[in-house]
Scaffold this motif. Structure first.
Motif, PDB file in Angstrom:
ATOM      1  N   PRO A 208     -26.512 -23.565 -17.421  1.00 59.75           N
ATOM      2  CA  PRO A 208     -27.959 -23.749 -17.231  1.00 59.75           C
ATOM      3  C   PRO A 208     -28.319 -25.007 -16.443  1.00 59.75           C
ATOM      4  CG  PRO A 208     -27.467 -23.145 -19.493  1.00 59.75           C
ATOM      5  CD  PRO A 208     -26.151 -23.429 -18.840  1.00 59.75           C
ATOM      6  N   ALA A 209     -27.430 -26.010 -16.440  1.00 59.30           N
ATOM      7  CA  ALA A 209     -27.731 -27.268 -15.741  1.00 59.30           C
ATOM      8  C   ALA A 209     -27.095 -27.322 -14.357  1.00 59.30           C
ATOM      9  CB  ALA A 209     -27.239 -28.440 -16.584  1.00 59.30           C
ATOM     10  N   ASP A 210     -26.640 -26.185 -13.845  1.00 60.42           N
ATOM     11  CA  ASP A 210     -25.995 -26.154 -12.527  1.00 60.42           C
ATOM     12  C   ASP A 210     -26.972 -26.670 -11.460  1.00 60.42           C
ATOM     13  OD1 ASP A 210     -24.700 -25.600 -10.165  1.00 60.42           O
ATOM     14  OD2 ASP A 210     -24.141 -23.559 -10.714  1.00 60.42           O
ATOM     15  N   PRO A 211     -26.632 -27.733 -10.703  1.00 58.62           N
ATOM     16  CA  PRO A 211     -27.572 -28.311  -9.736  1.00 58.62           C
ATOM     17  C   PRO A 211     -27.478 -27.708  -8.335  1.00 58.62           C
ATOM     18  CG  PRO A 211     -25.661 -29.723  -9.928  1.00 58.62           C
ATOM     19  CD  PRO A 211     -25.405 -28.544 -10.841  1.00 58.62           C
ATOM     20  N   THR A 212     -26.653 -26.659  -8.153  1.00 58.72           N
ATOM     21  CA  THR A 212     -26.465 -26.083  -6.820  1.00 58.72           C
ATOM     22  C   THR A 212     -27.811 -25.631  -6.262  1.00 58.72           C
ATOM     23  OG1 THR A 212     -24.289 -25.286  -7.487  1.00 58.72           O
ATOM     24  CG2 THR A 212     -25.237 -24.347  -5.473  1.00 58.72           C
ATOM     25  N   PRO A 213     -28.204 -26.092  -5.063  1.00 56.75           N
ATOM     26  CA  PRO A 213     -29.530 -25.735  -4.530  1.00 56.75           C
ATOM     27  C   PRO A 213     -29.613 -24.290  -4.058  1.00 56.75           C
ATOM     28  CG  PRO A 213     -28.336 -27.088  -2.969  1.00 56.75           C
ATOM     29  CD  PRO A 213     -27.511 -27.077  -4.213  1.00 56.75           C
ATOM     30  N   GLY A 214     -28.518 -23.749  -3.550  1.00 61.97           N
ATOM     31  CA  GLY A 214     -28.527 -22.369  -3.063  1.00 61.97           C
ATOM     32  C   GLY A 214     -27.780 -21.471  -4.025  1.00 61.97           C
ATOM     33  N   PHE A 215     -27.132 -20.427  -3.475  1.00 64.80           N
ATOM     34  CA  PHE A 215     -26.309 -19.550  -4.299  1.00 64.80           C
ATOM     35  C   PHE A 215     -25.022 -20.288  -4.678  1.00 64.80           C
ATOM     36  CE2 PHE A 215     -28.900 -16.358  -2.130  1.00 64.80           C
ATOM     37  CZ  PHE A 215     -29.228 -15.514  -3.180  1.00 64.80           C
ATOM     38  N   ASN A 216     -24.643 -20.199  -5.956  1.00 59.89           N
ATOM     39  CA  ASN A 216     -23.414 -20.869  -6.388  1.00 59.89           C
ATOM     40  C   ASN A 216     -22.202 -19.942  -6.291  1.00 59.89           C
ATOM     41  OD1 ASN A 216     -23.669 -19.136  -8.550  1.00 59.89           O
ATOM     42  ND2 ASN A 216     -24.041 -20.731 -10.070  1.00 59.89           N
ATOM     43  N   GLN A 217     -22.385 -18.789  -5.630  1.00 59.55           N
ATOM     44  CA  GLN A 217     -21.304 -17.824  -5.379  1.00 59.55           C
ATOM     45  C   GLN A 217     -20.714 -17.256  -6.668  1.00 59.55           C
ATOM     46  OE1 GLN A 217     -21.127 -17.097  -2.145  1.00 59.55           O
ATOM     47  NE2 GLN A 217     -22.680 -18.711  -1.974  1.00 59.55           N
ATOM     48  N   GLN A 218     -21.523 -17.218  -7.732  1.00 53.55           N
ATOM     49  CA  GLN A 218     -21.105 -16.617  -8.992  1.00 53.55           C
ATOM     50  C   GLN A 218     -22.064 -15.488  -9.349  1.00 53.55           C
ATOM     51  OE1 GLN A 218     -21.141 -19.798 -11.852  1.00 53.55           O
ATOM     52  NE2 GLN A 218     -19.214 -20.692 -11.124  1.00 53.55           N
ATOM     53  N   VAL A 219     -21.522 -14.432  -9.964  1.00 50.82           N
ATOM     54  CA  VAL A 219     -22.369 -13.328 -10.411  1.00 50.82           C
ATOM     55  C   VAL A 219     -21.939 -12.894 -11.800  1.00 50.82           C
ATOM     56  CG1 VAL A 219     -22.895 -12.450  -8.095  1.00 50.82           C
ATOM     57  CG2 VAL A 219     -20.893 -11.580  -9.326  1.00 50.82           C
ATOM     58  N   VAL A 220     -22.894 -12.390 -12.531  1.00 48.83           N
ATOM     59  CA  VAL A 220     -22.657 -11.704 -13.802  1.00 48.83           C
ATOM     60  C   VAL A 220     -22.997 -10.235 -13.566  1.00 48.83           C
ATOM     61  CG1 VAL A 220     -23.404 -11.468 -16.196  1.00 48.83           C
ATOM     62  CG2 VAL A 220     -23.119 -13.740 -15.198  1.00 48.83           C
ATOM     63  N   ILE A 221     -22.179  -9.334 -14.074  1.00 54.13           N
ATOM     64  CA  ILE A 221     -22.412  -7.904 -13.854  1.00 54.13           C
ATOM     65  C   ILE A 221     -22.704  -7.214 -15.183  1.00 54.13           C
ATOM     66  CG2 ILE A 221     -20.944  -7.891 -11.796  1.00 54.13           C
ATOM     67  CD1 ILE A 221     -18.788  -6.510 -13.463  1.00 54.13           C
ATOM     68  N   SER A 222     -23.283  -6.029 -15.092  1.00 56.71           N
ATOM     69  CA  SER A 222     -23.616  -5.256 -16.288  1.00 56.71           C
ATOM     70  C   SER A 222     -22.375  -4.531 -16.822  1.00 56.71           C
ATOM     71  CB  SER A 222     -24.703  -4.237 -15.971  1.00 56.71           C
ATOM     72  OG  SER A 222     -24.191  -3.218 -15.117  1.00 56.71           O
ATOM     73  N   ASP A 223     -22.452  -4.156 -18.076  1.00 57.26           N
ATOM     74  CA  ASP A 223     -21.358  -3.405 -18.696  1.00 57.26           C
ATOM     75  C   ASP A 223     -21.166  -2.060 -17.991  1.00 57.26           C
ATOM     76  OD1 ASP A 223     -19.531  -2.946 -21.190  1.00 57.26           O
ATOM     77  OD2 ASP A 223     -20.835  -1.177 -21.125  1.00 57.26           O
ATOM     78  N   GLY A 224     -22.281  -1.423 -17.596  1.00 61.24           N
ATOM     79  CA  GLY A 224     -22.178  -0.134 -16.921  1.00 61.24           C
ATOM     80  C   GLY A 224     -21.461  -0.235 -15.587  1.00 61.24           C
ATOM     81  N   LEU A 225     -21.777  -1.269 -14.783  1.00 61.07           N
ATOM     82  CA  LEU A 225     -21.118  -1.449 -13.496  1.00 61.07           C
ATOM     83  C   LEU A 225     -19.640  -1.796 -13.697  1.00 61.07           C
ATOM     84  CD1 LEU A 225     -21.599  -1.581 -10.407  1.00 61.07           C
ATOM     85  CD2 LEU A 225     -21.916  -4.046 -10.679  1.00 61.07           C
ATOM     86  N   TRP A 226     -19.364  -2.610 -14.689  1.00 60.31           N
ATOM     87  CA  TRP A 226     -17.973  -2.986 -14.989  1.00 60.31           C
ATOM     88  C   TRP A 226     -17.129  -1.737 -15.275  1.00 60.31           C
ATOM     89  CZ3 TRP A 226     -16.122  -4.143 -20.448  1.00 60.31           C
ATOM     90  CH2 TRP A 226     -14.787  -4.581 -20.454  1.00 60.31           C
ATOM     91  N   LYS A 227     -17.674  -0.811 -16.039  1.00 64.36           N
ATOM     92  CA  LYS A 227     -16.901   0.367 -16.409  1.00 64.36           C
ATOM     93  C   LYS A 227     -16.857   1.411 -15.306  1.00 64.36           C
ATOM     94  CE  LYS A 227     -17.718  -0.230 -21.368  1.00 64.36           C
ATOM     95  NZ  LYS A 227     -18.445   0.249 -22.559  1.00 64.36           N
ATOM     96  N   SER A 228     -17.987   1.591 -14.584  1.00 67.01           N
ATOM     97  CA  SER A 228     -18.033   2.654 -13.580  1.00 67.01           C
ATOM     98  C   SER A 228     -17.305   2.284 -12.295  1.00 67.01           C
ATOM     99  CB  SER A 228     -19.490   3.012 -13.270  1.00 67.01           C
ATOM    100  OG  SER A 228     -20.169   1.896 -12.694  1.00 67.01           O
ATOM    101  N   GLN A 229     -17.375   1.018 -11.865  1.00 61.03           N
ATOM    102  CA  GLN A 229     -16.789   0.624 -10.588  1.00 61.03           C
ATOM    103  C   GLN A 229     -15.481  -0.155 -10.722  1.00 61.03           C
ATOM    104  OE1 GLN A 229     -17.904   1.679  -7.645  1.00 61.03           O
ATOM    105  NE2 GLN A 229     -19.421   2.840  -8.810  1.00 61.03           N
ATOM    106  N   PHE A 230     -15.234  -0.737 -11.902  1.00 62.00           N
ATOM    107  CA  PHE A 230     -14.017  -1.530 -12.065  1.00 62.00           C
ATOM    108  C   PHE A 230     -13.149  -1.022 -13.212  1.00 62.00           C
ATOM    109  CE2 PHE A 230     -17.337  -4.262 -10.281  1.00 62.00           C
ATOM    110  CZ  PHE A 230     -16.726  -4.671  -9.100  1.00 62.00           C
ATOM    111  N   GLY A 231     -13.495   0.170 -13.736  1.00 61.37           N
ATOM    112  CA  GLY A 231     -12.659   0.800 -14.744  1.00 61.37           C
ATOM    113  C   GLY A 231     -12.539   0.024 -16.033  1.00 61.37           C
ATOM    114  N   GLY A 232     -13.508  -0.858 -16.317  1.00 64.51           N
ATOM    115  CA  GLY A 232     -13.435  -1.661 -17.538  1.00 64.51           C
ATOM    116  C   GLY A 232     -12.245  -2.609 -17.554  1.00 64.51           C
ATOM    117  N   ASP A 233     -11.852  -3.091 -16.387  1.00 65.08           N
ATOM    118  CA  ASP A 233     -10.694  -3.976 -16.261  1.00 65.08           C
ATOM    119  C   ASP A 233     -10.903  -5.251 -17.083  1.00 65.08           C
ATOM    120  OD1 ASP A 233      -8.540  -5.467 -15.538  1.00 65.08           O
ATOM    121  OD2 ASP A 233      -9.058  -5.640 -13.411  1.00 65.08           O
ATOM    122  N   PRO A 234     -10.071  -5.512 -18.097  1.00 61.64           N
ATOM    123  CA  PRO A 234     -10.262  -6.736 -18.915  1.00 61.64           C
ATOM    124  C   PRO A 234      -9.995  -8.010 -18.139  1.00 61.64           C
ATOM    125  CG  PRO A 234      -8.228  -5.616 -19.521  1.00 61.64           C
ATOM    126  CD  PRO A 234      -8.935  -4.704 -18.569  1.00 61.64           C
TER     127      PRO A 234
END
Length: 896
Positions: A208-234
């Motif tokens: 929450p305190a990340d000071p990066t002014p632009g995109f920090n090149q990190q993403v969080v994905i949904s459970d549905g996308l994880w399972k449908s496109q990445f096969g639920g890869d742990p």
């Protein structure tokens, strides 16, 4: 009272001990009297007479053991007796149970939607602290116009919020998996998940305190996308994917069932969350510093202990301070304000009124069902009059009999409720599929304990309501008169007849209210689907694609309209050559009639040449970028001037086509043709109005009078593109063909969202259609219940007056006279019910004004049809008993 007193064997032992004690007492009294010279027979009789009613004394003694235990014992006795009575009248029980099951099942079904959507809190910790922050230009009549980065920082420093997170919803091109696809993406600040108070199931999410002014090149994905496109890869954490050719690292996967608190179904289905500081690339320094709209809105969590009203007061003070500090950014004419909206209300949106209206309608249907069952109980109470009189003559207190009758009605209602809930559970999946996707929190609809308790409570209330009328008749029962009737049939008392008539009048009144409401909705829906659209939707299919927005502008393949034009022209050329295609056009997402979500909309800040009336305040106008083929493909009629053409390119003077509403609104006393305007603050050249087209219902079927402006896609680029195809072909086949052609030009572009304009129009009416269908179904059910009610009452009337009718026939009364007598009594009830119903329908129609389009609130056609239909049903319900009355054999009646 001990808990042991509730045990049946303990109560049995204590009852046996009481009986033995009373027997010993009577034996001692008899011995006493015999010792005084009385005979054994006289001694026994006098001892019992002196002691009093044995059963009554036992009941008083048991009361002293503990009220709870006695209450449970009597309740068990009443329930067992009620079940025996219902088993002895299977026809009556079946009809009553099915009527109650219908009402409670339907009410519970609607309540489950209301509970999940309106009543249940959002699935986040302390969700009552969550708000959406919206900026309004009250002076310009514009709501929720968006927010700037400086305003975000002002809100963070206000001391009102724990966290504030800007949000920007968009579609994006995901190219990490095997093939490119479109994903729904919500750009958020790094504190977004801290605002909601949720954590990923995998990974730690953003700092929450990340000071990066632009995109920090990190993403969080949904459970549905994880399972449908990445096969639920742990081992998904740390994997790199591409979004619009930019590389991002997956740092978290949200839990199953997590949905973003969005205002649209697309936003609620977000699949990817990138973190952005709203102050760096791809934004330029000038955009970041300016107090202009930069992102759509923001969500925030209030400081603990602070109410929304208190927070709003402090924000109002902040707004006044900023308006004084930056007068050039906030002109007085704009009347800029910030509004705090509970996040739950924002998610619910405009479905609150239809859902509450549906719940009120189904509650009305349940009330009609209760009135019908109450009439059945009153009719049955007439036949049980001698039984009740005998029970009272043997010492049964009226209160005890009333309690027994109420228990019977409640038991029947609970059984009906169980049947209704059972049917609901069996058909739940099918019913949920009927609910349109536009209803928020659709996945939260379930038959949980709250819904079950509601069904149980409704069953108890309904049973008490429809059992109260016959139960209270016991107080006025003339026991001596009933017992004197001996073998003759009992007749209803005057009070019973009056109650039955009042119930029928209420049924008719409520039925007319429901039927009138259904008629208004049907008429409004008919007006909507038959109103001239202003465009031709027949045989038109829309397929979408999206050009990338890379964070580094130097990597953008389509940075300008001139660079995008060759791609657009080639898409049109290739698509036109496909089998079955007659015409092709391309436009921005805002050009799709009735289906352009927030991220596709184009709001132009227009300034008119020579217009000083608005000062520095821009005029907000909805716009769309289209190719010249757009107007002909959709059949939009040219009123004056010319349409866009192939020569309106990036190197030519900028031109625009406007609709009649815009011409009337902004040039009321002049000619819009040839007038010039600037469509944004960044424009350095004027745009000339070269044509005026007829109004079209592209924004809403409810209104065509929305100012709109169309500009050439070859002069102003659009990243969200819609490909319009007219012709006769299968949607699935043409979608695959267009995908091949688009990805032949750029293999990284997704092709998605194929839909005919007919389907688009139908989807825009989904909530209205659901309301209309359910209300119509409720109205027809109410009509059937009213018919059964009047039939039941008139049948009772005929049965009770059979002797009188026989005497009339014996004295020479014609069959028509008897029929007229029966019909007249039913007509009186119907007329009173209809009159009261019309008054109620007028009140209800005003309350549902927001759901009506193109129909007067007190529409005479809807009211008239409902009145005629209900009257016809009433006459039919009276006719059958009347036919039976005229067939009464006077000789048989007089002999009986």
């Amino acid at each position: 009272m001990s808990l042991l007193d509730w045990l049946p064997w303990v109560r049995e032992r204590r009852t046996k001990e009481l009986a033995d004690e009373m027997r010993v007492h009577l034996e001692m009294a008899e011995s006493d009297r015999m010792a005084r010279g009385e005979s054994p027979h006289e001694a026994a009789a006098n001892a019992r007479r002196e002691f009093g009613n044995v059963a009554f004394v036992q009941e008083i003694a048991r009361d002293e053991w503990g009220s709870g235990a006695m209450w449970a014992e009597r309740l068990g006795q009443d329930v067992r007796f009620a079940l025996r009575m219902l088993r002895r009248a299977p026809g009556f029980a079946t009809v009553a149970i099915l009527t109650v099951a219908l009402g409670i099942g339907a009410t519970t079904a609607i309540y489950s939607i209301v509970d999940a959507t309106l009543l249940h809190p959002l699935p986040y910790p302390h969700s009552d602290e969550l708000v959406r922050i919206e900026d309004d230009f009250v002076g310009a009549g514009a709501r929720d116009v968006g927010m700037s980065t400086p305003e975000w920082h002002d809100l963070e420093r206000s001391g009102v919020f724990e966290y504030v997170s800007p949000t920007w919803f968009d579609n994006n091109n995901l190219t990490g998996p095997s093939h490119p696809q479109r994903v729904s993406l919500l750009i958020v600040a790094s504190n977004y998940f801290a605002v909601l108070g949720v954590k990923p199931q995998l990974g730690a999410g953003f700092d929450p305190a990340d000071p990066t002014p632009g995109f920090n090149q990190q993403v969080v994905i949904s459970d549905g996308l994880w399972k449908s496109q990445f096969g639920g890869d742990p081992k998904i954490l740390g994997r790199v994917v591409k979004l619009d050719s930019d590389r991002y690292r997956i740092v978290g996967v949200m839990p199953p069932g997590f949905r973003a608190p969005g205002r649209t179904k697309e936003e609620r289905a977000t699949e990817v969350w990138p973190a952005f500081g709203f102050a760096g690339a791809p934004l330029d320094a000038a955009s970041v510093r300016a107090r202009n709209v930069l992102f759509q809105s923001a969500i925030a969590r209030l400081k603990p202990g602070l109410t929304i009203a208190e927070a709003q007061e402090r924000i109002d003070m902040l707004v006044q301070s900023l308006r004084r500090e930056f007068p050039a950014d906030y002109p007085a004419a704009n009347d800029w304000r910030i509004r705090l909206v509970p996040l739950k209300e924002s998610v619910v949106g405009d479905v609150r009124q239809p859902l509450l209206f549906l719940f009120g309608a189904v509650a009305l249907l349940l009330t009609i069902g209760c009135a019908n069952v109450a009439n059945l109980f009153l009719a049955r109470a007439t036949t049980r009059g001698r039984e009740i009189a005998v029970r009272q003559a043997l010492g049964g207190a009226p209160a005890r009999v009333i309690r027994q009758l109420l228990t019977e009605s409640v038991v029947l209602s609970v059984i009906g409720g169980l049947v209704g809930v059972g049917l609901l559970l069996a058909t739940k999946d099918s019913l949920v599929r009927l609910v349109p996707d536009a209803v928020p929190r659709l996945n939260d609809i379930t038959i949980n304990w709250t819904v079950m308790m509601f069904a149980f409570g409704t069953s108890l209330v309904a049973g008490t309501v429809f059992g109260l009328a016959p139960a209270l008749q016991v107080r006025d029962l003339d026991v001596a008169h009933v017992l004197k009737l001996e073998g003759r049939a009992s007749t209803s008392s005057r009070e019973q007849k009056r109650t039955r008539h009042l119930l029928i009048v209420a049924e008719f009144a409520f039925s007319l209210i429901l039927m009138s409401a259904a008629g208004l909705l049907v008429r409004g829906f008919w007006e909507l689907i038959n109103t001239p659209l202003g465009f031709d939707a027949q045989h038109v299919t829309v397929i979408r694609t999206r050009l990338p927005y890379p964070n580094d502008p130097r990597e953008d393949l389509y940075p300008t309209a001139a660079a995008e034009a060759p791609f657009v022209r080639e898409v049109i050329r290739r698509s036109r050559a496909l089998p079955g295609v007659d015409a092709v056009a391309v436009g921005s997402g805002a050009a799709v009639p009735l289906d352009h979500p927030y991220q596709d909309q184009t709001v132009l800040r227009v300034r008119f040449e020579g217009d000083d009336s608005h000062g520095e305040q821009p005029t907000l106008v909805t716009g769309a970028q289209v190719t010249p083929e757009y107007f002909q493909l959709l059949g939009v009629r040219l009123v004056r001037g010319r349409l866009l053409n192939a020569f309106d390119t990036d190197s030519a003077p900028r031109v625009a086509v406007i609709n009649e509403s815009m011409a009337r609104t902004y040039w009321p006393n002049g000619d819009a043709l040839g007038s010039r305007l600037m469509a944004s603050r960044r424009d350095t050249s004027w745009t000339t109005v070269v044509g005026i087209v007829a109004d079209a219902r592209t924004e809403s079927l409810a209104s065509a009078s929305v100012p709109q402006m169309y500009v050439s896609l070859y002069q102003r680029q659009g990243k969200h593109l819609a490909i319009f195809l007219r012709g006769r072909f299968e949607t699935g086949v043409i979608t695959r063909a267009v995908r091949d052609e688009v990805q032949g030009l750029n293999p990284a572009l997704p092709v998605f969202g194929a839909e005919t304009l007919g389907e688009t129009i139908s989807d825009s009416l989904a909530v209205r259609r659901l309301s209309m269908q359910l209300i119509a179904m409720f109205a027809m059910t109410a009509l059937l219940l009213a018919a059964l009610g009047i039939y039941g009452v008139m049948s009772c009337v005929v049965n009770e007056r059979a002797h009188e009718i026989g005497v009339r026939r014996a004295l020479g009364a014609a069959q028509s006279d008897v029929m007229r007598m029966v019909m007249r009594q039913g007509e009186k009830l119907a007329i009173v019910g209809v009159a009261l119903g019309l008054i109620g329908a007028t009140v209800v129609s005003r309350a549902m004004a927001g759901l009506l389009v193109g129909v007067k609130v007190a529409d005479p056609v809807s009211f008239g049809v409902a009145t005629v239909l209900l009257t016809v049903v009433a006459l039919a319900g009276c006719y059958l008993p009347g036919r039976r009355a005229i067939r009464v054999d006077p000789i048989e009646v007089l002999r009986s």
